[in-house]
Scaffold this motif. Sequence first.
Motif, PDB file in Angstrom:
ATOM      1  N   ALA A 210      36.846  38.110  49.200  1.00 25.23           N
ATOM      2  CA  ALA A 210      38.077  38.775  48.293  1.00 25.23           C
ATOM      3  C   ALA A 210      37.310  39.611  47.133  1.00 25.23           C
ATOM      4  N   VAL A 211      38.052  40.054  46.364  1.00 21.71           N
ATOM      5  CA  VAL A 211      37.546  40.774  45.367  1.00 21.71           C
ATOM      6  C   VAL A 211      37.557  39.558  44.341  1.00 21.71           C
ATOM      7  N   TYR A 212      36.426  39.806  43.625  1.00 20.95           N
ATOM      8  CA  TYR A 212      36.243  38.659  42.463  1.00 20.95           C
ATOM      9  C   TYR A 212      36.309  39.165  41.176  1.00 20.95           C
ATOM     10  N   TYR A 213      37.089  38.840  40.007  1.00 23.68           N
ATOM     11  CA  TYR A 213      37.271  39.139  38.862  1.00 23.68           C
ATOM     12  C   TYR A 213      36.717  38.149  38.004  1.00 23.68           C
ATOM     13  N   CYS A 214      36.273  38.537  36.823  1.00 20.16           N
ATOM     14  CA  CYS A 214      36.064  37.691  35.554  1.00 20.16           C
ATOM     15  C   CYS A 214      36.989  37.876  34.261  1.00 20.16           C
ATOM     16  N   ALA A 215      37.366  37.082  33.708  1.00 19.49           N
ATOM     17  CA  ALA A 215      38.394  37.394  32.560  1.00 19.49           C
ATOM     18  C   ALA A 215      38.074  36.673  31.562  1.00 19.49           C
ATOM     19  N   ALA A 216      38.607  37.051  30.112  1.00 21.11           N
ATOM     20  CA  ALA A 216      38.168  36.267  29.071  1.00 21.11           C
ATOM     21  C   ALA A 216      39.633  36.082  28.326  1.00 21.11           C
ATOM     22  N   GLY A 217      39.636  35.138  27.415  1.00 22.27           N
ATOM     23  CA  GLY A 217      40.601  34.939  26.700  1.00 22.27           C
ATOM     24  C   GLY A 217      40.723  33.411  25.794  1.00 22.27           C
ATOM     25  N   VAL A 218      41.452  33.467  24.938  1.00 22.00           N
ATOM     26  CA  VAL A 218      41.653  32.259  24.059  1.00 22.00           C
ATOM     27  C   VAL A 218      42.613  31.407  24.895  1.00 22.00           C
ATOM     28  N   ASP A 219      42.049  29.995  24.710  1.00 18.81           N
ATOM     29  CA  ASP A 219      42.615  28.909  25.551  1.00 18.81           C
ATOM     30  C   ASP A 219      43.432  29.222  26.661  1.00 18.81           C
ATOM     31  N   ARG A 220      42.569  29.798  27.616  1.00 13.63           N
ATOM     32  CA  ARG A 220      42.886  30.047  28.911  1.00 13.63           C
ATOM     33  C   ARG A 220      44.021  31.029  29.179  1.00 13.63           C
ATOM     34  N   ILE A 221      44.267  31.700  28.190  1.00 15.05           N
ATOM     35  CA  ILE A 221      45.307  33.077  28.347  1.00 15.05           C
ATOM     36  C   ILE A 221      44.482  34.146  28.522  1.00 15.05           C
ATOM     37  N   TYR A 222      44.293  34.660  29.671  1.00 19.97           N
ATOM     38  CA  TYR A 222      43.222  35.612  29.941  1.00 19.97           C
ATOM     39  C   TYR A 222      43.852  36.988  29.576  1.00 19.97           C
ATOM     40  N   THR A 223      43.257  37.829  28.607  1.00 16.39           N
ATOM     41  CA  THR A 223      43.750  39.081  28.199  1.00 16.39           C
ATOM     42  C   THR A 223      42.857  40.203  28.556  1.00 16.39           C
ATOM     43  N   SER A 224      41.726  39.930  28.842  1.00 18.91           N
ATOM     44  CA  SER A 224      40.588  40.944  29.257  1.00 18.91           C
ATOM     45  C   SER A 224      40.215  40.714  30.698  1.00 18.91           C
ATOM     46  N   TRP A 225      40.120  41.621  31.453  1.00 17.63           N
ATOM     47  CA  TRP A 225      39.769  41.598  32.776  1.00 17.63           C
ATOM     48  C   TRP A 225      38.621  42.712  33.207  1.00 17.63           C
ATOM     49  N   GLY A 226      37.640  42.422  34.037  1.00 17.08           N
ATOM     50  CA  GLY A 226      36.808  43.162  34.586  1.00 17.08           C
ATOM     51  C   GLY A 226      37.528  44.102  35.698  1.00 17.08           C
ATOM     52  N   GLN A 227      36.734  44.782  36.467  1.00 19.81           N
ATOM     53  CA  GLN A 227      37.038  45.642  37.108  1.00 19.81           C
ATOM     54  C   GLN A 227      37.050  44.959  38.825  1.00 19.81           C
ATOM     55  N   GLY A 228      36.285  43.986  38.740  1.00 13.47           N
ATOM     56  CA  GLY A 228      36.161  43.214  40.119  1.00 13.47           C
ATOM     57  C   GLY A 228      34.818  43.699  40.862  1.00 13.47           C
ATOM     58  N   THR A 229      34.439  42.869  41.560  1.00 13.62           N
ATOM     59  CA  THR A 229      33.340  43.017  42.700  1.00 13.62           C
ATOM     60  C   THR A 229      33.672  42.300  44.029  1.00 13.62           C
ATOM     61  N   GLN A 230      33.265  43.020  45.039  1.00 11.75           N
ATOM     62  CA  GLN A 230      33.956  42.791  46.412  1.00 11.75           C
ATOM     63  C   GLN A 230      32.808  41.717  46.910  1.00 11.75           C
ATOM     64  N   VAL A 231      33.222  40.693  47.519  1.00 10.02           N
ATOM     65  CA  VAL A 231      32.486  39.736  48.204  1.00 10.02           C
ATOM     66  C   VAL A 231      32.962  39.646  49.614  1.00 10.02           C
ATOM     67  N   THR A 232      32.079  39.872  50.587  1.00  3.75           N
ATOM     68  CA  THR A 232      32.622  39.867  52.065  1.00  3.75           C
ATOM     69  C   THR A 232      31.515  38.862  52.727  1.00  3.75           C
ATOM     70  N   VAL A 233      32.212  37.575  53.330  1.00  3.79           N
ATOM     71  CA  VAL A 233      31.483  36.878  54.211  1.00  3.79           C
ATOM     72  C   VAL A 233      31.729  36.853  55.478  1.00  3.79           C
ATOM     73  N   SER A 234      30.626  37.186  56.384  1.00  4.09           N
ATOM     74  CA  SER A 234      30.819  37.491  57.891  1.00  4.09           C
ATOM     75  C   SER A 234      30.410  36.163  58.640  1.00  4.09           C
ATOM     76  N   SER A 235      31.317  35.940  59.585  1.00  9.59           N
ATOM     77  CA  SER A 235      31.288  34.868  60.399  1.00  9.59           C
ATOM     78  C   SER A 235      30.298  34.959  61.432  1.00  9.59           C
TER      79      SER A 235
END
Length: 117
Positions: free
Chosen positions: A92-117
């Motif tokens: 998936a694309v993984y994102y981090c986010a920040a906010g008060v009381d779990r209301i996330y108002t700031s987001w990063g651009q994301g980073t791709q994680v790929t897991v091969s079988s």
Amino acid sequence: QVQLVESGGGLVQAGGSLRLSCAASGRTFSNYYIGWFRQAPGKERHFIAHITWSGGNQYYADSVKGRFTISRDNTKNTVYLQMNSLKPEDTAVYYCAAGVDRIYTSWGQGTQVTVSS
């Protein structure tokens, strides 16, 4: 406003590990939650884990509990997501986010994680 930049994604084989980083800058974060989310292709974005910036309290989604660990380094304004025992379904694309009381108002651009079988 908080600015967030993720890094550490990549390609890994099933069973392997990756550590994602979320570097934060901007306003102070003492009352913030920092969360990690992921979005697989064609699917909605889902919560994975969060940590409180001040106390370090952690919470995990059942899908990653026992495999992923969220942590923070206040001296570096960085939150980490250590991912172990990775599975193809963790791809998936993984994102981090920040906010008060779990209301996330700031987001990063994301980073791709790929897991091969």
